[in-house]
Scaffold this motif. Structure first.
Motif, PDB file in Angstrom:
ATOM      1  N   CYS A 153       0.837  -1.195   0.000  1.00 22.28           N
ATOM      2  CA  CYS A 153       0.000   0.000   0.000  1.00 22.28           C
ATOM      3  C   CYS A 153       0.875   1.249   0.000  1.00 22.28           C
ATOM      4  CB  CYS A 153      -0.876   0.045   1.253  1.00 22.28           C
ATOM      5  SG  CYS A 153      -1.804  -1.452   1.589  1.00 22.28           S
ATOM      6  N   TRP A 154       0.275   2.321  -0.444  1.00 20.57           N
ATOM      7  CA  TRP A 154       0.823   3.654  -0.230  1.00 20.57           C
ATOM      8  C   TRP A 154      -0.147   4.395   0.691  1.00 20.57           C
ATOM      9  CZ3 TRP A 154       5.500   5.450  -1.497  1.00 20.57           C
ATOM     10  CH2 TRP A 154       6.213   4.794  -2.509  1.00 20.57           C
ATOM     11  N   TYR A 155       0.408   4.950   1.761  1.00 24.72           N
ATOM     12  CA  TYR A 155      -0.325   5.820   2.664  1.00 24.72           C
ATOM     13  C   TYR A 155       0.314   7.198   2.594  1.00 24.72           C
ATOM     14  CZ  TYR A 155      -2.597   1.854   5.068  1.00 24.72           C
ATOM     15  OH  TYR A 155      -3.353   0.743   5.378  1.00 24.72           O
ATOM     16  N   ARG A 156      -0.406   8.186   3.068  1.00 25.48           N
ATOM     17  CA  ARG A 156       0.174   9.516   3.199  1.00 25.48           C
ATOM     18  C   ARG A 156      -0.317  10.171   4.478  1.00 25.48           C
ATOM     19  NH1 ARG A 156      -2.886  12.759  -1.752  1.00 25.48           N
ATOM     20  NH2 ARG A 156      -4.957  12.914  -0.759  1.00 25.48           N
ATOM     21  N   GLN A 157       0.502  11.084   4.968  1.00 25.41           N
ATOM     22  CA  GLN A 157       0.141  11.822   6.172  1.00 25.41           C
ATOM     23  C   GLN A 157       0.582  13.264   6.025  1.00 25.41           C
ATOM     24  OE1 GLN A 157       1.526  10.162   9.891  1.00 25.41           O
ATOM     25  NE2 GLN A 157      -0.132  11.173  11.012  1.00 25.41           N
ATOM     26  N   ALA A 158      -0.392  14.149   6.074  1.00 26.62           N
ATOM     27  CA  ALA A 158      -0.123  15.582   6.026  1.00 26.62           C
ATOM     28  C   ALA A 158      -0.034  16.103   7.457  1.00 26.62           C
ATOM     29  CB  ALA A 158      -1.231  16.293   5.260  1.00 26.62           C
ATOM     30  N   PRO A 159       0.646  17.235   7.651  1.00 27.46           N
ATOM     31  CA  PRO A 159       0.768  17.788   9.011  1.00 27.46           C
ATOM     32  C   PRO A 159      -0.596  18.005   9.652  1.00 27.46           C
ATOM     33  CG  PRO A 159       2.244  18.905   7.503  1.00 27.46           C
ATOM     34  CD  PRO A 159       1.378  18.020   6.659  1.00 27.46           C
ATOM     35  N   GLY A 160      -0.741  17.504  10.873  1.00 24.42           N
ATOM     36  CA  GLY A 160      -1.980  17.693  11.605  1.00 24.42           C
ATOM     37  C   GLY A 160      -3.121  16.803  11.177  1.00 24.42           C
ATOM     38  N   LYS A 161      -2.856  15.890  10.257  1.00 28.83           N
ATOM     39  CA  LYS A 161      -3.917  15.006   9.771  1.00 28.83           C
ATOM     40  C   LYS A 161      -3.552  13.549  10.034  1.00 28.83           C
ATOM     41  CE  LYS A 161      -5.665  18.034   6.118  1.00 28.83           C
ATOM     42  NZ  LYS A 161      -6.024  18.139   4.676  1.00 28.83           N
ATOM     43  N   GLN A 162      -4.583  12.712  10.009  1.00 34.09           N
ATOM     44  CA  GLN A 162      -4.347  11.285  10.188  1.00 34.09           C
ATOM     45  C   GLN A 162      -3.758  10.684   8.907  1.00 34.09           C
ATOM     46  OE1 GLN A 162      -8.097   9.540  11.456  1.00 34.09           O
ATOM     47  NE2 GLN A 162      -7.492   9.730  13.600  1.00 34.09           N
ATOM     48  N   ARG A 163      -3.045   9.577   9.096  1.00 28.09           N
ATOM     49  CA  ARG A 163      -2.513   8.869   7.941  1.00 28.09           C
ATOM     50  C   ARG A 163      -3.681   8.270   7.159  1.00 28.09           C
ATOM     51  NH1 ARG A 163       2.769   5.210   8.836  1.00 28.09           N
ATOM     52  NH2 ARG A 163       3.355   7.239   9.731  1.00 28.09           N
ATOM     53  N   GLU A 164      -3.663   8.409   5.849  1.00 32.67           N
ATOM     54  CA  GLU A 164      -4.753   7.905   5.038  1.00 32.67           C
ATOM     55  C   GLU A 164      -4.222   6.987   3.940  1.00 32.67           C
ATOM     56  OE1 GLU A 164      -6.898  10.466   2.356  1.00 32.67           O
ATOM     57  OE2 GLU A 164      -5.208  11.863   2.152  1.00 32.67           O
ATOM     58  N   LEU A 165      -5.050   6.009   3.588  1.00 33.19           N
ATOM     59  CA  LEU A 165      -4.699   5.075   2.528  1.00 33.19           C
ATOM     60  C   LEU A 165      -4.855   5.764   1.178  1.00 33.19           C
ATOM     61  CD1 LEU A 165      -4.001   2.160   1.623  1.00 33.19           C
ATOM     62  CD2 LEU A 165      -6.464   1.729   1.568  1.00 33.19           C
ATOM     63  N   VAL A 166      -3.813   5.671   0.360  1.00 34.55           N
ATOM     64  CA  VAL A 166      -3.841   6.266  -0.967  1.00 34.55           C
ATOM     65  C   VAL A 166      -4.158   5.209  -2.025  1.00 34.55           C
ATOM     66  CG1 VAL A 166      -2.464   7.451  -2.709  1.00 34.55           C
ATOM     67  CG2 VAL A 166      -2.212   8.060  -0.291  1.00 34.55           C
ATOM     68  N   ALA A 167      -3.429   4.096  -1.972  1.00 39.67           N
ATOM     69  CA  ALA A 167      -3.613   3.062  -2.993  1.00 39.67           C
ATOM     70  C   ALA A 167      -3.088   1.739  -2.459  1.00 39.67           C
ATOM     71  CB  ALA A 167      -2.875   3.428  -4.278  1.00 39.67           C
ATOM     72  N   VAL A 168      -3.617   0.652  -2.994  1.00 37.49           N
ATOM     73  CA  VAL A 168      -3.192  -0.684  -2.577  1.00 37.49           C
ATOM     74  C   VAL A 168      -3.161  -1.584  -3.799  1.00 37.49           C
ATOM     75  CG1 VAL A 168      -5.565  -1.281  -1.960  1.00 37.49           C
ATOM     76  CG2 VAL A 168      -3.680  -2.645  -1.071  1.00 37.49           C
ATOM     77  N   ILE A 169      -2.170  -2.495  -3.811  1.00 38.20           N
ATOM     78  CA  ILE A 169      -2.095  -3.508  -4.849  1.00 38.20           C
ATOM     79  C   ILE A 169      -1.859  -4.847  -4.165  1.00 38.20           C
ATOM     80  CG2 ILE A 169       0.387  -3.124  -5.266  1.00 38.20           C
ATOM     81  CD1 ILE A 169      -0.252  -3.727  -8.276  1.00 38.20           C
ATOM     82  N   SER A 170      -2.638  -5.837  -4.564  1.00 35.56           N
ATOM     83  CA  SER A 170      -2.513  -7.157  -3.951  1.00 35.56           C
ATOM     84  C   SER A 170      -1.491  -7.997  -4.720  1.00 35.56           C
ATOM     85  CB  SER A 170      -3.869  -7.855  -3.945  1.00 35.56           C
ATOM     86  OG  SER A 170      -4.204  -8.269  -5.267  1.00 35.56           O
ATOM     87  N   SER A 171      -1.149  -9.142  -4.143  1.00 32.17           N
ATOM     88  CA  SER A 171      -0.213 -10.040  -4.817  1.00 32.17           C
ATOM     89  C   SER A 171      -0.788 -10.541  -6.136  1.00 32.17           C
ATOM     90  CB  SER A 171       0.126 -11.224  -3.910  1.00 32.17           C
ATOM     91  OG  SER A 171      -1.051 -11.908  -3.538  1.00 32.17           O
ATOM     92  N   GLY A 172      -2.116 -10.532  -6.252  1.00 31.69           N
ATOM     93  CA  GLY A 172      -2.766 -10.951  -7.487  1.00 31.69           C
ATOM     94  C   GLY A 172      -2.933  -9.841  -8.494  1.00 31.69           C
ATOM     95  N   GLY A 173      -2.527  -8.627  -8.110  1.00 35.14           N
ATOM     96  CA  GLY A 173      -2.593  -7.503  -9.036  1.00 35.14           C
ATOM     97  C   GLY A 173      -3.839  -6.633  -8.915  1.00 35.14           C
ATOM     98  N   SER A 174      -4.721  -6.975  -7.991  1.00 31.01           N
ATOM     99  CA  SER A 174      -5.905  -6.128  -7.792  1.00 31.01           C
ATOM    100  C   SER A 174      -5.490  -4.807  -7.167  1.00 31.01           C
ATOM    101  CB  SER A 174      -6.913  -6.831  -6.892  1.00 31.01           C
ATOM    102  OG  SER A 174      -7.365  -8.025  -7.486  1.00 31.01           O
ATOM    103  N   THR A 175      -6.167  -3.745  -7.569  1.00 24.59           N
ATOM    104  CA  THR A 175      -5.827  -2.419  -7.060  1.00 24.59           C
ATOM    105  C   THR A 175      -7.065  -1.711  -6.521  1.00 24.59           C
ATOM    106  OG1 THR A 175      -6.126  -1.397  -9.234  1.00 24.59           O
ATOM    107  CG2 THR A 175      -3.914  -2.156  -8.674  1.00 24.59           C
ATOM    108  N   ASN A 176      -6.809  -0.786  -5.621  1.00 19.30           N
ATOM    109  CA  ASN A 176      -7.883   0.054  -5.101  1.00 19.30           C
ATOM    110  C   ASN A 176      -7.265   1.379  -4.679  1.00 19.30           C
ATOM    111  OD1 ASN A 176     -10.457   0.777  -4.485  1.00 19.30           O
ATOM    112  ND2 ASN A 176     -10.764  -0.769  -2.898  1.00 19.30           N
ATOM    113  N   TYR A 177      -8.101   2.439  -4.661  1.00 17.77           N
ATOM    114  CA  TYR A 177      -7.607   3.778  -4.422  1.00 17.77           C
ATOM    115  C   TYR A 177      -8.497   4.531  -3.452  1.00 17.77           C
ATOM    116  CZ  TYR A 177      -4.939   2.788  -8.637  1.00 17.77           C
ATOM    117  OH  TYR A 177      -4.098   2.213  -9.559  1.00 17.77           O
ATOM    118  N   GLY A 178      -7.884   5.476  -2.748  1.00 22.13           N
ATOM    119  CA  GLY A 178      -8.654   6.391  -1.946  1.00 22.13           C
ATOM    120  C   GLY A 178      -9.461   7.307  -2.844  1.00 22.13           C
TER     121      GLY A 178
END
Length: 121
Positions: free
Chosen positions: A35-60
């Protein structure tokens, strides 16, 4: 265990593009998900994108249509192509791997050190 090293962050103007890389210390084809997560100052870490071992993807929701996650199993690297960047995309971007150490272990999270992305208006 998995060690992750991110690269590719930097300063870019709004509307520009960046490609982040996440190099893993072992074969990524057997890792449950990266996965890729991101965290901006003063904000919670959020999920940006994920890729599974099978190649499936999902996005924030905030990055759908602008960001693309992909993997290169031969290089054990996951990429995040970021297009049409906005100032709101400014954050530290973290690579995360979800995996089990053994078949009977619980799923663990492994994190990279993060890479700064700054989008100027």
């Amino acid at each position: 265990q998995v060690q992750l090293v991110e690269s590719g962050g930097g300063l870019v103007q709004a509307g520009g593009s960046l490609r982040l890389s996440c190099a893993a210390s072992r074969s990524i084809s057997s890792i449950i998900a990266i996965c890729w997560y991101r965290q901006a100052p003063g904000k919670q870490r959020e999920l940006v994108a994920v890729i599974s071992s099978g190649g499936s993807t999902n996005y924030g929701d905030s990055v759908k249509g602008r960001f693309t996650i992909s993997s290169d199993n031969a290089e054990n690297t996951v990429y995040l192509q970021m297009n049409s960047l906005k100032p709101d995309d400014t954050a530290v971007y973290y690579c995360n791997a979800k995996n089990r150490d053994t078949w009977y272990s619980a799923v663990r999270d492994y994190w990279g050190q993060g890479t700064q992305v700054t989008v100027s208006s």
